[in-house]
Design a protein around this motif. Structure first.
Motif, PDB file in Angstrom:
ATOM      1  N   TRP A  38      56.846  -3.107 -19.970  1.00  0.00           N
ATOM      2  CA  TRP A  38      56.564  -4.426 -19.683  1.00  0.00           C
ATOM      3  C   TRP A  38      57.022  -5.456 -20.569  1.00  0.00           C
ATOM      4  O   TRP A  38      56.619  -6.590 -20.607  1.00  0.00           O
ATOM      5  CB  TRP A  38      54.995  -4.488 -19.819  1.00  0.00           C
ATOM      6  CG  TRP A  38      54.352  -3.590 -18.588  1.00  0.00           C
ATOM      7  CD1 TRP A  38      53.679  -2.439 -19.121  1.00  0.00           C
ATOM      8  CD2 TRP A  38      54.189  -3.743 -17.547  1.00  0.00           C
ATOM      9  NE1 TRP A  38      53.062  -1.943 -17.886  1.00  0.00           N
ATOM     10  CE2 TRP A  38      53.514  -2.736 -16.924  1.00  0.00           C
ATOM     11  CE3 TRP A  38      54.494  -4.634 -16.653  1.00  0.00           C
ATOM     12  CZ2 TRP A  38      53.057  -2.734 -15.428  1.00  0.00           C
ATOM     13  CZ3 TRP A  38      54.255  -4.872 -15.203  1.00  0.00           C
ATOM     14  CH2 TRP A  38      53.379  -3.841 -14.541  1.00  0.00           C
ATOM     15  N   GLU A 118      52.630  -3.964  -7.681  1.00  0.00           N
ATOM     16  CA  GLU A 118      54.209  -4.202  -7.844  1.00  0.00           C
ATOM     17  C   GLU A 118      54.850  -3.175  -7.276  1.00  0.00           C
ATOM     18  O   GLU A 118      55.118  -1.939  -7.602  1.00  0.00           O
ATOM     19  CB  GLU A 118      54.647  -4.317  -9.251  1.00  0.00           C
ATOM     20  CG  GLU A 118      56.185  -4.702  -9.131  1.00  0.00           C
ATOM     21  CD  GLU A 118      56.892  -4.657 -10.691  1.00  0.00           C
ATOM     22  OE1 GLU A 118      57.983  -4.440 -10.528  1.00  0.00           O
ATOM     23  OE2 GLU A 118      56.052  -4.480 -11.553  1.00  0.00           O
ATOM     24  N   HIS A 209      59.247  -6.655 -12.082  1.00  0.00           N
ATOM     25  CA  HIS A 209      59.249  -7.397 -13.651  1.00  0.00           C
ATOM     26  C   HIS A 209      60.286  -7.192 -14.574  1.00  0.00           C
ATOM     27  O   HIS A 209      60.375  -7.998 -15.380  1.00  0.00           O
ATOM     28  CB  HIS A 209      57.861  -6.628 -13.916  1.00  0.00           C
ATOM     29  CG  HIS A 209      57.925  -5.406 -14.418  1.00  0.00           C
ATOM     30  ND1 HIS A 209      57.942  -4.195 -13.614  1.00  0.00           N
ATOM     31  CD2 HIS A 209      58.095  -4.545 -15.640  1.00  0.00           C
ATOM     32  CE1 HIS A 209      58.015  -3.149 -14.343  1.00  0.00           C
ATOM     33  NE2 HIS A 209      58.123  -3.357 -15.658  1.00  0.00           N
ATOM     34  N   PRO A 213      62.018 -11.308 -14.051  1.00  0.00           N
ATOM     35  CA  PRO A 213      60.771 -11.491 -14.688  1.00  0.00           C
ATOM     36  C   PRO A 213      60.133 -12.774 -14.523  1.00  0.00           C
ATOM     37  O   PRO A 213      58.865 -12.862 -14.532  1.00  0.00           O
ATOM     38  CB  PRO A 213      60.981 -11.247 -16.332  1.00  0.00           C
ATOM     39  CG  PRO A 213      62.689 -11.304 -16.353  1.00  0.00           C
ATOM     40  CD  PRO A 213      63.176 -10.749 -15.005  1.00  0.00           C
ATOM     41  N   PHE A 216      58.460 -12.845 -11.207  1.00  0.00           N
ATOM     42  CA  PHE A 216      57.113 -12.068 -11.196  1.00  0.00           C
ATOM     43  C   PHE A 216      56.239 -12.873 -11.810  1.00  0.00           C
ATOM     44  O   PHE A 216      55.167 -12.754 -11.393  1.00  0.00           O
ATOM     45  CB  PHE A 216      57.558 -10.593 -12.251  1.00  0.00           C
ATOM     46  CG  PHE A 216      56.547  -9.796 -12.301  1.00  0.00           C
ATOM     47  CD1 PHE A 216      56.257  -8.772 -11.237  1.00  0.00           C
ATOM     48  CD2 PHE A 216      55.632  -9.703 -13.374  1.00  0.00           C
ATOM     49  CE1 PHE A 216      55.232  -7.759 -11.426  1.00  0.00           C
ATOM     50  CE2 PHE A 216      54.687  -8.917 -13.438  1.00  0.00           C
ATOM     51  CZ  PHE A 216      54.365  -8.025 -12.470  1.00  0.00           C
TER      52      PHE A 216
END
Length: 231
Positions: A38, A118, A209, A213, A216
């Motif tokens: 992440w 997701e 992601h 990003p 997202f």
């Protein structure tokens, strides 16, 4: 900051970011990944939330107990919420983590204020074909036994998982990767089954992601703005 908690006989590792006084947000990674996956969106999410990015069992710095299933992972997450004193949270999951998140949200809907899935949905029997994979020649950073255990469940899922999606009470956002190899109906069927679900598409593959990003974060921000806590 990386920490660990003992949950039901296993160690669950997690990293935190953001203001401890902010609304909790829990991130669940995909199969073979870890909380480090992440990194591209963590600063953006931590700007508005107290983020807990977990290593699911068999991954990262969490225990590799040899026994793996989506319900076991769900129970680990619920146990961590209890141990960490997180009564309710925004729950975000990618791929396998999204299925764990969906199982948690249908089992304990009162623990989830908002749900973000997701590029994943909950499959019905016969929807996915996931035969077992041979073990790699080189060691992996995760327990490879988890791969075929989870693939077997995707190949032959409990039909009750899909049926119980209508128990989810939290506003739900499903973010689809427009270029993802996943069958589109996996996401549309889940979106139709979950009350208060919205399906959006981003020009990306399966890892929205990391590939997009900014997009997202934009989709999550819009979703949370449309559904303030308490709605």
């Amino acid at each position: 900051m990386t920490r660990t908690l003992q949950v039901g006989g296993v160690t669950i590792a997690y990293r935190t970011a953001g203001d401890p006084g902010a609304t909790p947000m829990v991130l669940l990674h995909g199969l073979g990944d870890s909380s480090a996956d992440w990194h591209s969106v963590l600063p953006g999410l931590a700007a508005t939330h107290h983020v807990y990015a977990l290593d699911l069992r068999g991954h990262g710095d969490s225990s590799h107990p040899g026994s793996y299933s989506l319900p076991l992972m769900r129970d680990d997450v619920l146990g961590l919420l209890d141990a960490a004193g997180i009564h309710r949270c925004v729950l975000v999951g990618h791929s396998m983590g999204a299925m764990v998140a969906a199982l948690l949200a249908q089992t304990a809907p009162h623990r989830v204020t908002h749900l973000v899935l997701e590029d994943a949905g909950v499959p019905r029997p016969g929807m996915l074909t996931r035969p077992p994979l041979p073990a790699p020649a080189e060691p992996t950073a995760f327990d490879f036994a988890a791969v075929n255990a989870i693939r077997a469940q995707l190949n032959d899922p409990d039909p009750a998982w899909f049926q119980a999606l209508d128990r989810i009470t939290a506003p739900t956002l499903i973010i689809s990767g427009a270029r993802s190899p996943l069958p589109r109906h996996l996401l549309t069927d889940s979106a139709a089954r979950i009350p208060h679900a919205t399906l959006v598409s981003v020009t990306a593959g399966h890892h929205v992601h990391t590939e997009q990003p900014a997009a997202f974060l934009t989709e999550i921000g819009r979703f949370l703005d449309r559904h303030p806590t308490g709605d």
